[in-house]
Design a protein around this motif. Structure first.
Motif, PDB file in Angstrom:
ATOM      1  N   PRO A   1      -2.086  -4.662   6.244  1.00  0.00           N
ATOM      2  CA  PRO A   1      -1.591  -3.638   7.159  1.00  0.00           C
ATOM      3  C   PRO A   1      -0.358  -2.876   6.663  1.00  0.00           C
ATOM      4  O   PRO A   1      -0.090  -1.777   7.132  1.00  0.00           O
ATOM      5  N   ASP A   2       0.389  -3.439   5.721  1.00  0.00           N
ATOM      6  CA  ASP A   2       1.569  -2.759   5.182  1.00  0.00           C
ATOM      7  C   ASP A   2       1.283  -2.046   3.867  1.00  0.00           C
ATOM      8  O   ASP A   2       2.191  -1.506   3.250  1.00  0.00           O
ATOM      9  N   GLY A   3       0.056  -2.057   3.415  1.00  0.00           N
ATOM     10  CA  GLY A   3      -0.297  -1.375   2.189  1.00  0.00           C
ATOM     11  C   GLY A   3      -0.240  -2.230   0.943  1.00  0.00           C
ATOM     12  O   GLY A   3      -0.527  -1.751  -0.156  1.00  0.00           O
ATOM     13  N   HIS A   4       0.123  -3.516   1.075  1.00  0.00           N
ATOM     14  CA  HIS A   4       0.105  -4.403  -0.083  1.00  0.00           C
ATOM     15  C   HIS A   4      -1.338  -4.568  -0.554  1.00  0.00           C
ATOM     16  O   HIS A   4      -2.237  -4.770   0.257  1.00  0.00           O
ATOM     17  N   VAL A   5      -1.537  -4.483  -1.860  1.00  0.00           N
ATOM     18  CA  VAL A   5      -2.876  -4.626  -2.422  1.00  0.00           C
ATOM     19  C   VAL A   5      -3.164  -6.109  -2.655  1.00  0.00           C
ATOM     20  O   VAL A   5      -2.374  -6.828  -3.261  1.00  0.00           O
ATOM     21  N   ILE A   6      -4.302  -6.546  -2.134  1.00  0.00           N
ATOM     22  CA  ILE A   6      -4.747  -7.925  -2.283  1.00  0.00           C
ATOM     23  C   ILE A   6      -6.072  -7.911  -3.050  1.00  0.00           C
ATOM     24  O   ILE A   6      -7.016  -7.230  -2.660  1.00  0.00           O
ATOM     25  N   GLU A   7      -6.102  -8.653  -4.145  1.00  0.00           N
ATOM     26  CA  GLU A   7      -7.337  -8.824  -4.902  1.00  0.00           C
ATOM     27  C   GLU A   7      -7.985 -10.132  -4.472  1.00  0.00           C
ATOM     28  O   GLU A   7      -7.305 -11.137  -4.289  1.00  0.00           O
ATOM     29  N   PHE A   8      -9.291 -10.114  -4.316  1.00  0.00           N
ATOM     30  CA  PHE A   8     -10.061 -11.328  -4.081  1.00  0.00           C
ATOM     31  C   PHE A   8     -10.940 -11.529  -5.299  1.00  0.00           C
ATOM     32  O   PHE A   8     -11.636 -10.603  -5.736  1.00  0.00           O
ATOM     33  N   ILE A   9     -10.901 -12.727  -5.849  1.00  0.00           N
ATOM     34  CA  ILE A   9     -11.649 -13.001  -7.074  1.00  0.00           C
ATOM     35  C   ILE A   9     -12.357 -14.344  -6.945  1.00  0.00           C
ATOM     36  O   ILE A   9     -11.774 -15.316  -6.460  1.00  0.00           O
TER      37      ILE A   9
END
Length: 123
Positions: free
Chosen positions: A111-119
């Motif tokens: 919600p704050d724009g932090h990029v989260i990668e899922f691997i």
């Protein structure tokens, strides 16, 4: 000096409850005890590490990007099932950036724009 691993990562958030709803409600992370540090925040269990969400209403340090981009700063979370995770996130209204990589990975924004990668590391 020998680095043993990652203990925690910390993200500034401008609405703590909204972030708790995302990380706990959507991603399924659990809160863990946190000492009184004089600033609001929560600690979340993240496998063998922790994710610290620190309330920072002024959003200093939060860079909102136009889309979840693997080239910028991001956190990477290991998952067991790429397709099920992607479907779950999309069902919760989360936009998924899956650029057709050969690796089993994709990116979203919190919600704050932090990029989260899922691997999915074993794929």
């Amino acid at each position: 000096m020998i680095v043993l691993g990652v203990h925690h990562t910390s993200l500034p958030v401008n609405n703590l409850q909204r972030s708790i709803d995302f990380y706990c409600g959507v991603l399924g992370l659990q809160t863990i005890p946190r000492p009184d540090m004089g600033v609001p925040g929560v600690w979340l269990e993240l496998g063998n590490a922790q994710l610290h969400l620190i309330d920072h209403p002024e959003s200093v340090g939060v860079e909102v990007v136009e889309s979840a981009n693997p080239r910028g700063r991001h956190e990477a979370f290991a998952i067991a099932d790429l397709e099920a995770t992607k479907a779950h996130l999309e069902a919760n209204g989360i936009t998924v950036n899956a650029p057709g990589s050969r690796l089993a990975q994709f990116w979203v924004q919190d919600p704050d724009g932090h990029v989260i990668e899922f691997i999915q590391p074993d794929r």
